[in-house]
Scaffold this motif. Structure first.
Motif, PDB file in Angstrom:
ATOM      1  N   TYR A 176       0.838  -1.198   0.000  1.00 36.27           N
ATOM      2  CA  TYR A 176       0.000   0.000   0.000  1.00 36.27           C
ATOM      3  C   TYR A 176       0.874   1.250   0.000  1.00 36.27           C
ATOM      4  O   TYR A 176       1.933   1.287   0.637  1.00 36.27           O
ATOM      5  N   THR A 177       0.404   2.280  -0.658  1.00 39.70           N
ATOM      6  CA  THR A 177       1.053   3.559  -0.509  1.00 39.70           C
ATOM      7  C   THR A 177       0.741   4.106   0.888  1.00 39.70           C
ATOM      8  O   THR A 177      -0.321   3.787   1.458  1.00 39.70           O
ATOM      9  N   ASP A 178       1.628   4.895   1.429  1.00 39.08           N
ATOM     10  CA  ASP A 178       1.499   5.321   2.827  1.00 39.08           C
ATOM     11  C   ASP A 178       0.197   6.053   3.114  1.00 39.08           C
ATOM     12  O   ASP A 178      -0.387   5.909   4.192  1.00 39.08           O
ATOM     13  N   SER A 179      -0.282   6.837   2.164  1.00 41.47           N
ATOM     14  CA  SER A 179      -1.452   7.678   2.428  1.00 41.47           C
ATOM     15  C   SER A 179      -2.748   6.890   2.615  1.00 41.47           C
ATOM     16  O   SER A 179      -3.736   7.449   3.108  1.00 41.47           O
ATOM     17  N   VAL A 180      -2.760   5.612   2.231  1.00 40.28           N
ATOM     18  CA  VAL A 180      -3.986   4.819   2.366  1.00 40.28           C
ATOM     19  C   VAL A 180      -3.847   3.691   3.376  1.00 40.28           C
ATOM     20  O   VAL A 180      -4.839   2.995   3.655  1.00 40.28           O
ATOM     21  N   LYS A 181      -2.664   3.480   3.907  1.00 41.68           N
ATOM     22  CA  LYS A 181      -2.463   2.406   4.889  1.00 41.68           C
ATOM     23  C   LYS A 181      -3.383   2.587   6.080  1.00 41.68           C
ATOM     24  O   LYS A 181      -3.520   3.676   6.616  1.00 41.68           O
ATOM     25  N   GLY A 182      -4.038   1.501   6.471  1.00 37.32           N
ATOM     26  CA  GLY A 182      -4.959   1.550   7.595  1.00 37.32           C
ATOM     27  C   GLY A 182      -6.367   1.973   7.211  1.00 37.32           C
ATOM     28  O   GLY A 182      -7.291   1.856   8.024  1.00 37.32           O
ATOM     29  N   ARG A 183      -6.535   2.481   6.000  1.00 34.92           N
ATOM     30  CA  ARG A 183      -7.866   2.903   5.538  1.00 34.92           C
ATOM     31  C   ARG A 183      -8.373   2.042   4.375  1.00 34.92           C
ATOM     32  O   ARG A 183      -9.566   1.766   4.284  1.00 34.92           O
TER      33      ARG A 183
END
Length: 126
Positions: free
Chosen positions: A59-66
């Protein structure tokens, strides 16, 4: 490989969407798959990828966890579950399949993905 993406729409910040990408070809289960997004005036951005086995994801960092990428090889379908959406997630979302069979999920380079769907538009209002 013929990819067809759907599931986009207009939502409010904090809402969820699930994108789907179906393929009618025989090699779906043998390819690493990915989601990218495109905003006018910007380069295609990697969002997430999943290996052909479904075991490895990236995942790209900006979407991790979402965001969560998943696949159902029995249905030849790729998914992207998007939660806690933000206005900056607004984009045309494109599904793609790696050119190489049995590749790992490590590449984020669009050039490694030789097959692309037409995209589905996600708009997140604030």
């Amino acid at each position: 490989v013929q990819l067809q993406a759907c599931g986009g729409g207009l939502v409010q910040a904090g809402d969820s969407l699930r994108l789907s990408c179906a393929d009618s070809g025989p090699t779906f289960s043998s390819r690493t798959l990915g989601w990218f997004r495109l905003v006018p005036g910007q380069e295609r951005e990697f969002v997430a990828a999943i290996s052909w086995t479904g075991v490895s994801t990236d995942y790209t960092d900006s979407v991790k966890g979402r965001f969560t990428i998943s696949r159902d090889n029995a249905k030849n379908t790729l998914y992207l579950q998007m939660n806690s959406l933000k206005p900056e997630d607004t984009a045309l979302y494109l599904c793609a399949a790696r050119s190489q069979l049995y590749g790992k999920a490590g590449s984020r380079n669009p050039a490694d993905f030789g097959f692309w769907g037409q995209g589905t538009l996600v708009t997140v209002s604030s």
